[in-house]
Design a protein around this motif. Sequence first.
Motif, short mmCIF file in Angstrom:
data_model
loop_
_atom_site.label_atom_id
_atom_site.label_comp_id
_atom_site.label_asym_id
_atom_site.label_seq_id
_atom_site.Cartn_x
_atom_site.Cartn_y
_atom_site.Cartn_z
N GLU A 68 0.81 -1.22 0.00
CA GLU A 68 0.00 0.00 0.00
C GLU A 68 0.85 1.27 0.00
OE1 GLU A 68 -3.07 -0.37 -0.74
OE2 GLU A 68 -2.74 -2.54 -0.57
N LYS A 69 2.17 1.12 -0.13
CA LYS A 69 3.04 2.30 -0.07
C LYS A 69 3.22 2.92 -1.45
CE LYS A 69 3.83 1.33 4.26
NZ LYS A 69 2.99 2.00 5.25
N ASP A 70 3.47 4.23 -1.45
CA ASP A 70 3.78 4.92 -2.70
C ASP A 70 5.26 4.75 -3.01
OD1 ASP A 70 1.26 6.06 -3.36
OD2 ASP A 70 1.53 7.52 -1.75
N TYR A 114 5.02 8.35 -8.44
CA TYR A 114 4.67 7.51 -7.28
C TYR A 114 3.51 6.59 -7.65
CZ TYR A 114 7.59 10.18 -4.04
OH TYR A 114 8.64 10.75 -3.40
N VAL A 115 3.68 5.32 -7.35
CA VAL A 115 2.66 4.31 -7.67
C VAL A 115 2.60 3.31 -6.52
CG1 VAL A 115 2.03 2.48 -9.33
CG2 VAL A 115 3.36 4.44 -10.12
N LYS A 116 1.40 2.85 -6.20
CA LYS A 116 1.29 1.69 -5.31
C LYS A 116 1.47 0.45 -6.17
CE LYS A 116 -1.88 3.76 -1.90
NZ LYS A 116 -1.48 5.13 -2.26
N MET A 117 2.30 -0.48 -5.72
CA MET A 117 2.66 -1.58 -6.62
C MET A 117 1.49 -2.37 -7.22
SD MET A 117 6.25 -3.03 -5.19
CE MET A 117 5.99 -2.70 -3.44
N PRO A 118 0.44 -2.69 -6.44
CA PRO A 118 -0.65 -3.44 -7.08
C PRO A 118 -1.35 -2.62 -8.18
CG PRO A 118 -0.78 -3.61 -4.69
CD PRO A 118 0.24 -2.55 -4.99
N GLU A 119 -1.12 -1.29 -8.17
CA GLU A 119 -1.73 -0.45 -9.22
C GLU A 119 -0.76 -0.17 -10.36
OE1 GLU A 119 -3.17 2.93 -6.98
OE2 GLU A 119 -4.25 1.53 -5.65
N TYR A 120 0.41 -0.76 -10.29
CA TYR A 120 1.38 -0.61 -11.39
C TYR A 120 0.73 -1.08 -12.67
CZ TYR A 120 5.83 -1.01 -13.91
OH TYR A 120 6.86 -0.87 -14.81
#
Length: 465
Positions: free
Chosen positions: A44-46, A65-71
């Motif tokens: 959940e981190k940016d 900045y991206v949260k990894m699951p939203e990459y």
Amino acid sequence: MNLYDRIPNNVNLSEDKKLQRALEKWLPNYLDWWREMGPEGFQEKDVWLRTAIDVGSEGWAHFDYVKMPEYRWGIFLEPPQPDAKVGFGDNYGRPAYQEVPGEFRNALRRIIVTQGDTEPASVEQQRQLGKTSPSLYDLRNLFQVNVEEGRHLWAMVYLLHGYFGRDGRDEADELLERRSGNPDKPRILEAFNQPCDDWLNFFAFTMFTDRDGKYQLSALAESGFEPLARTCQFMLTEEAHHMFVGDTGLGRVVRRTAQLMKQGDVRELGGIPLDIVQKYINFWFSYSLDLFGGEISSNSADFFAAGLKGRYKERDQYKEHTAANQTFTMSVVEDGQLKTREVPLRNALNEVLRGEYVKDCEKGLARWNKVLADEGASERLYLPNPRFHRHVGEFAGHTFDLQGNLISREEFEQRKSEWLPAMEDREYVRSLMHPVFEPGKIANWIAPPAAGIKGKPFEFEYVRL
Ligand SMILES: [Fe+2]
Ligand SMILES: [Fe+2]
């Protein structure tokens, strides 16, 4: 969310409904896998990440900045070359294959599945590392490598879904089912089942094992099966960063160790002694050599003859592209002795590719030795002989010392702990692994990088915790 936002691509996915449906079905399973097996504790981190949103020079390296699951894991192929030709083998000069040639279908699927399997495997191997990152800069680099390996899996899955019908779909599902190091459903290649649970392992892995990837992808980047060639060409642009992480990471460990050597006992000062660094090099270099396959291989001959897998820089480095009626001289073990043998060149192409890889690794060693020299240390690091500690090919089942001399199994067992990381070495390295998450700060066992990422300083908040 529209299709392009869900699955960015340059393969006209919106026009291929069947493929689109297949990939949209695979997507949630992929995300489940990522949440279960991706970096633990940071989902959940940016993270300040590079995302490929196009293959053009502007789009392929978009930083934010991206949260990894939203990459946005996408499908990107280099643009096609008009009248691409098969560049080597028996069909040299004929038009490149746009569809899978029936007679090579199994071989090609195997190549793609084997490559594809390494991508999620390395994410699994590295999933605990974030918790002990030596700096925010390193934490960000780890996650960059992880999301791009995820994208490489997408690239291979695209080929399986797009060109192999039902069995391709089954293979794509199985890529999410195997698990690194799991005895019941292990990953295909052994280097990808080895634990990678401390940062020295991580840097050695990205230096040596990701570099194997560079050579495998390069050999496929000139494949006569054009969709595979174009896929691998784009993957190589991302792979360069992974090797940079390993090469400079080890270089920074070596620099710090050399600095501490001037002050006293490296262990007492909380650094990693050079002999432990050397053992990690020996371990990952030898496992990575295995990834090239047997020295003498009928598969390599078949793949080359078919125009599927070439040599390194086949187009630019060679004038003659059939490799027929030529021989290659190599050493083999015969009657308990090392002997030289001549084999048809096509059967020796794994060894030819491995030779290119070894030359590339030597350059890395030269860079680290320059760091040692610059810091005034007289010690040097080296690569073991390629026969040392092998589990695949001509030298598997025999035992060698670091110089490549054949020795007895007893002698090898006795001296193994001088050459390869022993339990106590691994425990010592692990004992140093404590997270340093304050921007601009770094752990004691590693030197800071020479520069930050994409013009940002080392002090930049690469991950917002
Ligand atoms: Fe990869
Ligand atoms: Fe990689």
